[in-house]
Write an enzyme that holds these catalytic residues in place. Sequence first.
Site, PDB file in Angstrom:
ATOM      1  CB  SER A   1      19.672  68.270  35.703  1.00 41.28           C
ATOM      2  OG  SER A   1      19.317  68.599  34.387  1.00 41.28           O
TER       3      SER A   1
ATOM      4  CG  ASP B   1      16.289  73.751  37.815  1.00 42.72           C
ATOM      5  OD1 ASP B   1      15.135  74.122  38.064  1.00 42.72           O
ATOM      6  OD2 ASP B   1      16.950  74.187  36.865  1.00 42.72           O
TER       7      ASP B   1
ATOM      8  CG  HIS C   1      19.902  73.509  34.860  1.00 45.71           C
ATOM      9  ND1 HIS C   1      18.665  73.183  35.366  1.00 45.71           N
ATOM     10  CD2 HIS C   1      20.421  72.341  34.355  1.00 45.71           C
ATOM     11  CE1 HIS C   1      18.437  71.889  35.171  1.00 45.71           C
ATOM     12  NE2 HIS C   1      19.484  71.358  34.574  1.00 45.71           N
TER      13      HIS C   1
END
Length: 455
Positions: free
Chosen positions: A162, A186, A256
């Site tokens: 992330s 991601d 996510h």
Amino acid sequence: MLLWQLFGLIGFLTLCKGQDSGVGALCDDFTELDFHESFLWTTLNLKLLLYTKYNLRCGRELNHHQLSSQPLFNLSLPTAFVIHGYRPTRAPPFWVDHVVQLLSEQEDMNILVVDWNRGAANLNYFTAVTNTRQAANNLTGFILNMQAEGAPLSSVHLIGSSLGAHLAGFVGANLKGKIGRITGLDPAGPMFTGATPEERLDPSDAMFVDVLHTDINSFGLRGQHGHIDYYANGGSDQPGCPKTIFSGRSYFMCDHQRSVFLYLCALNRTCSLTAYPCSSYSDFLDGQCLQCEAFKPAPCPMLGYDVSRWRDILLRLGQTKVYFTTTATLPYKKVSYMVDMVTWNLYPRWGVLILRLHSGRNFTEARIDHKLFRFEQYTSTRLLVQFDEDLQPIQKISLSIATRNVIGPRYKIRLIRIRLAPLEQPDRPLMCRYDIIMEENIEVAFRPLPCDPRL
């Protein structure tokens, strides 16, 4: 009560000593913050927790200087940095211990967990984004110290989740793209959508950059940001994740976080997640991108740690998008077949395909319904069909073509041939059947036959 607490402390100390090759110090823990700290303010303090094969269960905080004098840190080995993202819960990432263990099984290496929780655990996301730059500068200084003491930059691998993926990109940019590899799980989308390459992770940040996308329509970042970009289930809406806001926090985070779960599974080598280069997810689902011609003689690329078979090819091809689909749960792997049907019917029919494979009393079903397919005279229709289970041996196949014709007569559809080719098990035989008469919305079952090479 005090006596039992004392026994517990003695056991803890013994475990730590046994795990850190006799150094005899307490384990160093990931920073865990109270609510008021993240609500009010935190001062960034980047910690590096070292794990090696000698202390896998007992992290040791490294001094940023005089690295060669720290006994567990072997500068002649590769070094993987594990970088977490935004931490609104303030707690340590649940997956850190798992990734440390699995990375240690890939090869002998130093594993450094980058603890920047004091910069990431802030209720104000914008503050955490700002802190990525300072954290990246601190980490850059540490890697430069490694280089000064003999470690080549090419031996450095940054794995960022992330917001941590962009932090890794900033470190790579600081080092002029000379580090060996960055893996982005991601990469965060908010505040990075529309950013220039200098403001986010991009392929120039390392000698090789691989990126996994699982939530491009929400918390993840759209677009291509590596030499290879893996799109799980098209990069959004992961199977098994909630579809409504009534599921609470899981609705926002499930897609996510799936990137971390998929990467852990790939490191464990139980998933074997094969990906196919394609221009779009819809083309992939239509079965138009299943050959991997550009990668031959190497196989299709797979998600995971070892990319040595594809790295040179990818660097030659330039930025490449690859797609794969998964199940909702471990081991995530789907069983893929290429199905080729030749229809005879005089008039065109539109519908979706429902296919079942039977083995004894068990069966697995695939519904290919991402669009309506056109079945017309003398036309070959090729489809990608994926099942959640790998049933063997296949004793029976059942097939139906569901159309929108819900009133009136059912029209017949004649298949001259249907052929099922396993994509990832080339040793398994092709399965065929010839001259099948079907009716719309009616299931027909048949036993597969060996394929005639002349047809």
